[in-house]
Design a protein around this motif. Structure first.
Motif, PDB file in Angstrom:
ATOM      1  N   ASP A 256     107.763  70.990  29.212  1.00 53.23           N
ATOM      2  CA  ASP A 256     107.180  72.411  27.814  1.00 53.23           C
ATOM      3  C   ASP A 256     105.526  71.959  27.763  1.00 53.23           C
ATOM      4  O   ASP A 256     105.126  72.814  27.735  1.00 53.23           O
ATOM      5  CB  ASP A 256     107.984  72.705  27.103  1.00 53.23           C
ATOM      6  CG  ASP A 256     109.762  72.508  27.056  1.00 53.23           C
ATOM      7  OD1 ASP A 256     109.737  73.257  28.389  1.00 53.23           O
ATOM      8  OD2 ASP A 256     110.789  72.342  26.050  1.00 53.23           O
ATOM      9  N   MET A 257     105.580  71.225  27.802  1.00 53.86           N
ATOM     10  CA  MET A 257     103.978  70.391  27.164  1.00 53.86           C
ATOM     11  C   MET A 257     103.041  71.136  28.031  1.00 53.86           C
ATOM     12  O   MET A 257     102.043  71.721  27.933  1.00 53.86           O
ATOM     13  CB  MET A 257     103.788  68.915  26.784  1.00 53.86           C
ATOM     14  CG  MET A 257     102.057  68.290  25.953  1.00 53.86           C
ATOM     15  SD  MET A 257     101.743  68.502  27.319  1.00 53.86           S
ATOM     16  CE  MET A 257      99.944  68.221  26.762  1.00 53.86           C
ATOM     17  N   ILE A 258     103.324  70.557  28.987  1.00 50.01           N
ATOM     18  CA  ILE A 258     103.095  70.440  30.529  1.00 50.01           C
ATOM     19  C   ILE A 258     103.098  71.725  30.930  1.00 50.01           C
ATOM     20  O   ILE A 258     101.760  72.650  31.205  1.00 50.01           O
ATOM     21  CB  ILE A 258     103.504  69.149  31.498  1.00 50.01           C
ATOM     22  CG1 ILE A 258     102.975  67.641  30.726  1.00 50.01           C
ATOM     23  CG2 ILE A 258     102.798  69.875  32.586  1.00 50.01           C
ATOM     24  CD1 ILE A 258     104.104  66.607  31.441  1.00 50.01           C
ATOM     25  N   VAL A 259     103.978  72.446  30.819  1.00 47.02           N
ATOM     26  CA  VAL A 259     104.344  73.569  31.661  1.00 47.02           C
ATOM     27  C   VAL A 259     103.119  74.976  31.078  1.00 47.02           C
ATOM     28  O   VAL A 259     102.258  75.301  30.973  1.00 47.02           O
ATOM     29  CB  VAL A 259     105.044  74.395  31.432  1.00 47.02           C
ATOM     30  CG1 VAL A 259     105.648  76.160  31.299  1.00 47.02           C
ATOM     31  CG2 VAL A 259     105.808  73.776  32.439  1.00 47.02           C
ATOM     32  N   THR A 260     103.170  74.112  29.130  1.00 48.57           N
ATOM     33  CA  THR A 260     102.219  75.422  28.276  1.00 48.57           C
ATOM     34  C   THR A 260     100.982  75.418  28.597  1.00 48.57           C
ATOM     35  O   THR A 260      99.941  76.077  28.381  1.00 48.57           O
ATOM     36  CB  THR A 260     103.101  75.119  26.804  1.00 48.57           C
ATOM     37  OG1 THR A 260     104.191  75.246  26.663  1.00 48.57           O
ATOM     38  CG2 THR A 260     101.784  75.826  25.449  1.00 48.57           C
ATOM     39  N   ASP A 261     100.169  73.617  28.936  1.00 52.67           N
ATOM     40  CA  ASP A 261      98.887  73.343  29.338  1.00 52.67           C
ATOM     41  C   ASP A 261      98.460  74.543  30.458  1.00 52.67           C
ATOM     42  O   ASP A 261      97.802  74.733  30.534  1.00 52.67           O
ATOM     43  CB  ASP A 261      98.961  71.709  28.986  1.00 52.67           C
ATOM     44  CG  ASP A 261      97.468  71.438  29.571  1.00 52.67           C
ATOM     45  OD1 ASP A 261      96.364  71.408  28.505  1.00 52.67           O
ATOM     46  OD2 ASP A 261      97.261  71.059  30.978  1.00 52.67           O
ATOM     47  N   ASN A 262      99.000  73.944  31.474  1.00 50.13           N
ATOM     48  CA  ASN A 262      99.125  74.893  33.100  1.00 50.13           C
ATOM     49  C   ASN A 262      99.008  76.035  32.554  1.00 50.13           C
ATOM     50  O   ASN A 262      97.689  76.846  33.436  1.00 50.13           O
ATOM     51  CB  ASN A 262     100.670  74.117  34.289  1.00 50.13           C
ATOM     52  CG  ASN A 262     100.323  72.846  33.846  1.00 50.13           C
ATOM     53  OD1 ASN A 262      98.673  72.474  34.088  1.00 50.13           O
ATOM     54  ND2 ASN A 262     101.062  72.989  34.826  1.00 50.13           N
ATOM     55  N   LYS A 263      99.587  76.719  31.802  1.00 47.90           N
ATOM     56  CA  LYS A 263      99.379  78.149  31.077  1.00 47.90           C
ATOM     57  C   LYS A 263      98.070  78.984  30.523  1.00 47.90           C
ATOM     58  O   LYS A 263      97.415  79.956  30.685  1.00 47.90           O
ATOM     59  CB  LYS A 263     100.737  78.557  30.481  1.00 47.90           C
ATOM     60  CG  LYS A 263     102.029  78.886  31.538  1.00 47.90           C
ATOM     61  CD  LYS A 263     103.666  79.096  30.310  1.00 47.90           C
ATOM     62  CE  LYS A 263     104.735  79.581  31.508  1.00 47.90           C
ATOM     63  NZ  LYS A 263     105.657  79.624  30.409  1.00 47.90           N
TER      64      LYS A 263
END
Length: 122
Positions: free
Chosen positions: A99-106
């Motif tokens: 979730d952290m990585i996805v949020t960072d990418n967004k």
């Protein structure tokens, strides 16, 4: 470079510095990413409205169309990245890292749009 563009670039640097500081504290990286995303989203709205207010009617319309196209790309990208992560989730360790990585990418996607809009302010 005009004052708006310079001010907004400084704002991006401050947001990124805060994000890195939060990550370096070593705990709750997911909430760091959520905060980074929220701040970048807020800056995107601010930059868009600053730019919009300083354009004539024709260029405002062009910006509105551009923003609508970008929002469609954003929606598709966010769906795509969410689906990709959900497919991989059973193979990864439990926790909020995905979730952290996805949020960072967004947030990075939003940052690119902020930079595009800033370049139009110059």
């Amino acid at each position: 470079m005009n004052v708006f563009a310079q001010t907004n670039k400084v704002a991006i640097e401050a947001i990124e510095r805060n994000y890195q500081d939060c990550l370096s504290e070593g705990s709750d990286h997911y909430n760091c990413a959520v905060q980074y995303y929220a701040q970048m989203d807020s800056l995107l709205n601010t930059v868009y409205h600053q730019l919009y207010e300083n354009l004539d009617t024709i260029r405002r319309h062009s910006l509105e169309l551009s923003q609508q196209q970008w929002k469609e790309k954003r929606e598709n990208y966010f769906k795509e990245i969410d689906v990709r992560v959900e497919k991989k989730r059973p193979m990864t360790l439990a926790g909020l890292d995905d979730d952290m990585i996805v949020t960072d990418n967004k947030a990075a996607f939003l940052r690119r749009r902020v930079m595009e809009l800033i370049s139009k302010q110059s």
